[in-house]
Design a protein around this motif. Structure first.
Motif, PDB file in Angstrom:
ATOM      1  N   GLY A  30      30.348  -6.592  57.259  1.00 46.95           N
ATOM      2  CA  GLY A  30      30.049  -5.516  56.329  1.00 46.95           C
ATOM      3  C   GLY A  30      31.176  -5.147  55.383  1.00 46.95           C
ATOM      4  O   GLY A  30      31.014  -4.230  54.573  1.00 46.95           O
ATOM      5  N   LYS A  34      29.041  -5.822  48.625  1.00 45.00           N
ATOM      6  CA  LYS A  34      27.672  -6.338  48.484  1.00 45.00           C
ATOM      7  C   LYS A  34      27.484  -7.183  47.217  1.00 45.00           C
ATOM      8  O   LYS A  34      26.829  -8.230  47.293  1.00 45.00           O
ATOM      9  CB  LYS A  34      26.664  -5.198  48.537  1.00 45.00           C
ATOM     10  CG  LYS A  34      25.214  -5.704  48.494  1.00 45.00           C
ATOM     11  CD  LYS A  34      24.243  -4.629  48.840  1.00 45.00           C
ATOM     12  CE  LYS A  34      22.793  -5.029  48.777  1.00 45.00           C
ATOM     13  NZ  LYS A  34      22.420  -6.372  48.518  1.00 45.00           N
ATOM     14  N   ASP A  38      25.976 -10.877  47.370  1.00 48.16           N
ATOM     15  CA  ASP A  38      24.778 -11.190  46.582  1.00 48.16           C
ATOM     16  C   ASP A  38      25.019 -12.387  45.666  1.00 48.16           C
ATOM     17  O   ASP A  38      24.149 -13.255  45.524  1.00 48.16           O
ATOM     18  CB  ASP A  38      24.341  -9.983  45.756  1.00 48.16           C
ATOM     19  CG  ASP A  38      23.789  -8.845  46.607  1.00 48.16           C
ATOM     20  OD1 ASP A  38      23.492  -9.067  47.803  1.00 48.16           O
ATOM     21  OD2 ASP A  38      23.663  -7.730  46.069  1.00 48.16           O
TER      22      ASP A  38
END
Length: 118
Positions: A30, A34, A38
């Motif tokens: 995590g 992001k 992606d």
């Protein structure tokens, strides 16, 4: 026959325990931004792992038959979030001797496959 190819790259981390710990933390579950994750997935990388021994890292990617490293590099160059990530990660990395200027990770040559043995 699988439509997945495996590509491997290598780079060294700077030999500094604090920097190495921070680099590992940036790659924990995590922790990678992001937009970077992606971009990796969007460009056809099916799986990606980084392995470490001492300061030497090996990146292993599984990609589909249409994946092209040049196309991925161009896509990354046009993505400001990926470029920010690359600049940050570059502060931890030490290119291997002979690495082209401005590059960190270099492609490795596969020289053996058990599947090709009798």
């Amino acid at each position: 026959m699988s439509d997945t190819r495996r590509l491997c790259y290598t780079v060294d981390l700077r030999d500094d325990a604090e920097l190495m710990a921070r680099y590992k933390a940036w790659h924990g579950p995590g922790a990678v931004p992001k937009p970077v994750v992606d971009a990796i997935r969007k460009d056809g990388i099916r799986d990606l792992e980084i392995w470490l021994y001492g300061t030497r890292m090996v990146l292993i990617m599984e990609v589909g038959p249409d994946f092209d490293p040049g196309t991925k590099a161009a896509s990354d160059a046009a993505n400001p979030e990926v470029q920010e990530w690359e600049r940050l990660m570059g502060t931890f990395q030490q290119p291997l001797p002979g690495t082209p200027a401005g590059q960190t990770w270099v492609a490795m040559e596969r020289i053996h496959s058990l599947k090709e043995q009798a």
